[in-house]
Design an enzyme around this catalytic site. Structure first.
Site, short mmCIF file in Angstrom:
data_model
loop_
_atom_site.label_atom_id
_atom_site.label_comp_id
_atom_site.label_asym_id
_atom_site.label_seq_id
_atom_site.Cartn_x
_atom_site.Cartn_y
_atom_site.Cartn_z
N HIS A 1 -17.66 43.68 6.74
CA HIS A 1 -18.20 42.73 7.52
C HIS A 1 -19.81 42.98 8.06
O HIS A 1 -19.41 43.96 8.55
CB HIS A 1 -17.43 41.50 7.85
CG HIS A 1 -18.46 40.40 8.22
ND1 HIS A 1 -19.11 39.21 7.41
CD2 HIS A 1 -18.22 40.31 9.85
CE1 HIS A 1 -19.12 38.67 7.76
NE2 HIS A 1 -19.28 38.86 9.55
N HIS B 1 -23.88 36.01 12.29
CA HIS B 1 -23.96 36.19 11.33
C HIS B 1 -23.35 34.63 9.91
O HIS B 1 -22.85 34.00 11.25
CB HIS B 1 -22.32 37.26 11.14
CG HIS B 1 -21.05 36.27 11.73
ND1 HIS B 1 -19.87 36.68 11.58
CD2 HIS B 1 -21.23 35.48 12.81
CE1 HIS B 1 -19.44 35.84 12.63
NE2 HIS B 1 -20.00 35.43 13.02
N CYS C 1 -22.59 37.55 4.37
CA CYS C 1 -23.13 38.00 5.00
C CYS C 1 -24.21 39.71 4.77
O CYS C 1 -25.17 39.38 5.85
CB CYS C 1 -21.71 38.74 6.10
SG CYS C 1 -20.69 39.48 4.49
#
Length: 312
Positions: free
Chosen positions: A172, A184, A124
């Protein structure tokens, strides 16, 4: 004799008196020569001085001219310039955000792999770091540093395309696309994709940042209005410059008058002359050819010798 010789030496041109002064005649000649050498004439000075050039048609006028027409004081004009620089930074950041978003979209479908930064797989934080690096903005590698090092923080309702959005205590990260969506690299076994920002994601929201953006700055309400008005006036001047600033007409040359005949008009010759009309006078007499000596022509005039001139 001694007195006359001494007096002649004292006033001789080009010589110095015994007192150390220059003779009046020599001083006058030297002053005149200095003036001739050092003082240029008025015509030479005018020719040496460059003539002021008028701005070409369509060339933008200086903003100070518009400011004088609006009677803006120097302090307000300084704020207007600072506001324009601030807006230029915002426009540059938005262009970089579009570049970063295009790169991230091009990675859709590539697999997630922990610690990967491309080009065949991403995690990510590696995806958003590589995207913004392509746009010319360097950000840290891991999510926590990305949030803390980027100074411009934004809220949930203020996100724009390219902003980094964090979830689950900033463990994240993704990139905001538009219309309540973000791109993402989710987790192991998945691929880079675009998801919707659902209520579940909103509950996990842990902040957002805007890489490459200047710090938020507040401006008086009059400054943006003045800047917009000046921009509009400059745009109008570029499209329709005033008559005083348009290029002057080209000067007429010697051949631009009506002296020369038209290109398609026939040349005038004695054979092409029209006969005299009823309202015109008689045609002028043309010179008659000379007749040889001794001719019986009554109009012939014999040559007359000029005294002092030899006859050949």
């Amino acid at each position: 004799m001694g007195i006359q010789h001494q007096k002649r030496d004292a006033y001789a041109p080009g010589r110095m008196r015994r007192t150390g002064r220059m003779a009046p005649q020599a001083a006058g000649c030297l002053l005149a020569a200095t003036m001739l050498v050092t003082i240029p004439s008025a015509a030479e000075a005018a020719a040496a001085e460059p003539a002021p050039q008028a701005p070409e048609a369509g060339e933008p006028r200086p903003k100070d001219s518009s400011a004088r027409r609006l009677r803006i004081d120097p302090a307000s004009m300084k704020q207007v310039r600072a506001y324009n620089r601030y807006q230029s930074k915002i426009a540059r950041q938005r262009e970089r955000a579009r570049t970063a978003l295009r790169f991230a979209r091009a990675q859709i479908g590539k697999p997630y792999r922990w610690g990967a930064t491309g080009p065949y797989a991403y995690d990510c934080s590696g995806l958003v770091q590589k995207a913004w690096r392509r746009a010319g903005v360097k950000i840290p590698r891991v999510t926590y540093s990305q949030y803390s090092n980027v100074r411009r923080k934004v809220g949930w309702s203020s996100m724009r395309p390219g902003d980094l959005i964090f979830f689950r205590g900033r463990a994240h990260v993704g990139m905001y696309v538009s219309k309540n969506r973000f791109i993402h690299a989710p987790n192991s076994g998945s691929r880079v994709r675009i998801n919707k920002l659902s209520g579940h994601r909103k509950r996990q929201f842990a902040g957002a940042v805007r890489p490459g953006a200047p710090a938020v700055k507040k401006w008086p309400d009059s400054i943006p209005r003045l800047a917009e008005r000046l921009e509009e006036m400059n745009r109008q001047d570029q499209q329709h410059p005033p008559a005083a600033e348009q290029a002057p007409p080209a000067p007429k040359t010697a051949n631009s008058g009506n002296d020369s005949p038209a290109p398609n008009s026939p040349a005038i010759s004695p054979q092409n002359e029209a006969p005299p009309g009823p309202h015109q006078g008689p045609a002028p007499d043309r010179p008659k050819p000379e007749s040889p000596p001794g001719s019986s022509d009554p109009d012939h005039i014999p040559d007359i010798a000029v005294p002092g001139r030899e006859e050949g």
